[in-house]
Design a protein around this motif. Structure first.
Motif, PDB file in Angstrom:
ATOM      1  N   ASP A   1      57.238  49.277  59.412  1.00 41.82           N
ATOM      2  CA  ASP A   1      58.434  49.911  59.008  1.00 41.82           C
ATOM      3  C   ASP A   1      57.728  51.151  58.263  1.00 41.82           C
ATOM      4  N   ASP A   2      58.360  52.265  58.547  1.00 43.63           N
ATOM      5  CA  ASP A   2      57.727  53.638  57.893  1.00 43.63           C
ATOM      6  C   ASP A   2      58.131  53.836  56.532  1.00 43.63           C
ATOM      7  N   ASN A   3      59.219  53.052  56.112  1.00 43.70           N
ATOM      8  CA  ASN A   3      59.779  53.239  54.596  1.00 43.70           C
ATOM      9  C   ASN A   3      59.355  52.242  53.676  1.00 43.70           C
TER      10      ASN A   3
ATOM     11  N   ASN B   1      61.508  49.707  52.243  1.00 42.15           N
ATOM     12  CA  ASN B   1      61.622  48.502  53.257  1.00 42.15           C
ATOM     13  C   ASN B   1      60.327  47.552  53.335  1.00 42.15           C
TER      14      ASN B   1
ATOM     15  N   ASP C   1      60.568  47.854  62.868  1.00 41.71           N
ATOM     16  CA  ASP C   1      61.689  48.692  62.489  1.00 41.71           C
ATOM     17  C   ASP C   1      61.861  49.502  63.945  1.00 41.71           C
TER      18      ASP C   1
ATOM     19  N   THR D   1      62.950  52.753  64.157  1.00 45.00           N
ATOM     20  CA  THR D   1      62.923  54.203  64.338  1.00 45.00           C
ATOM     21  C   THR D   1      61.639  54.448  63.364  1.00 45.00           C
ATOM     22  N   MET D   2      60.427  54.859  63.766  1.00 45.43           N
ATOM     23  CA  MET D   2      59.217  55.032  62.894  1.00 45.43           C
ATOM     24  C   MET D   2      58.457  56.201  63.437  1.00 45.43           C
TER      25      MET D   2
ATOM     26  N   GLY E   1      59.784  51.235  67.109  1.00 41.38           N
ATOM     27  CA  GLY E   1      59.765  49.898  67.366  1.00 41.38           C
ATOM     28  C   GLY E   1      60.039  49.705  68.850  1.00 41.38           C
TER      29      GLY E   1
ATOM     30  N   VAL F   1      64.371  45.366  63.357  1.00 41.48           N
ATOM     31  CA  VAL F   1      65.025  45.652  62.121  1.00 41.48           C
ATOM     32  C   VAL F   1      65.500  46.988  62.012  1.00 41.48           C
ATOM     33  N   THR F   2      66.862  46.961  61.902  1.00 43.54           N
ATOM     34  CA  THR F   2      67.413  48.493  62.116  1.00 43.54           C
ATOM     35  C   THR F   2      68.736  48.717  61.515  1.00 43.54           C
TER      36      THR F   2
ATOM     37  N   TYR G   1      67.175  40.302  65.866  1.00 41.52           N
ATOM     38  CA  TYR G   1      67.521  41.460  65.398  1.00 41.52           C
ATOM     39  C   TYR G   1      68.217  41.176  64.014  1.00 41.52           C
TER      40      TYR G   1
ATOM     41  N   LYS H   1      69.482  46.187  58.532  1.00 45.50           N
ATOM     42  CA  LYS H   1      69.341  46.701  57.403  1.00 45.50           C
ATOM     43  C   LYS H   1      70.432  46.785  56.496  1.00 45.50           C
TER      44      LYS H   1
END
Length: 136
Positions: free
Chosen positions: A18-20, A23, A62, A64-65, A70, A93-94, A113, A116
């Motif tokens: 995950d890029d956050n 998170n 995730d 969107t990274m 993902g 995870v989305t 799945y 978030k």
């Protein structure tokens, strides 16, 4: 809520992509509370590198990274598996939480799945469902 021993027969080794940072911290805390350990990466390319170097019981990707999302990482991982690599279960995870989003993730090769924001009960239930309550 934490998982019970009945849900997981042993601690899991989980790759979390995950890029956050928030998170990642949340996932780490939830996994630790469940008795599992997490290895954290910030994009799909780093996730693939980690999967090449180490064994994981399951991966959380995730959608969107940056660099590689993902779904792209999942497609590359599944291609490796078709070439003979042992299968790694992947839970996407989305923030996308519509039925068609879930279907799209599963059709792309995801085993599970989770929407978030992550919460312990949903994550524990999906881990148990994907791993059949008996992690390898």
């Amino acid at each position: 809520m934490s998982t019970s021993p009945a849900q997981c027969s042993r601690p899991l080794r989980v790759l979390v992509a995950d890029d956050n940072a928030l998170n990642l911290r949340l996932a780490t805390r939830l996994l630790r509370e469940m008795g599992h350990s997490g290895v954290l990466v910030t994009d799909g390319r780093k996730a693939l590198q980690a999967l090449q170097a180490q064994h994981f019981d399951v991966a959380l990707f995730d959608v969107t990274m940056p660099d590689m999302g993902g779904l792209e990482a999942l497609a590359e991982l599944r291609a490796w598996e078709r070439a003979g690599r042992p299968r790694t279960p992947v839970i996407m995870v989305t923030a996308y939480d519509l039925p068609e989003d879930r279907r799209r993730m599963l059709d792309a090769g995801a085993d599970g799945y989770v929407a978030k924001p992550l919460d312990a009960e949903r994550l524990a239930a999906e881990l148990a469902r994907v791993l059949g309550g008996r992690p390898s």
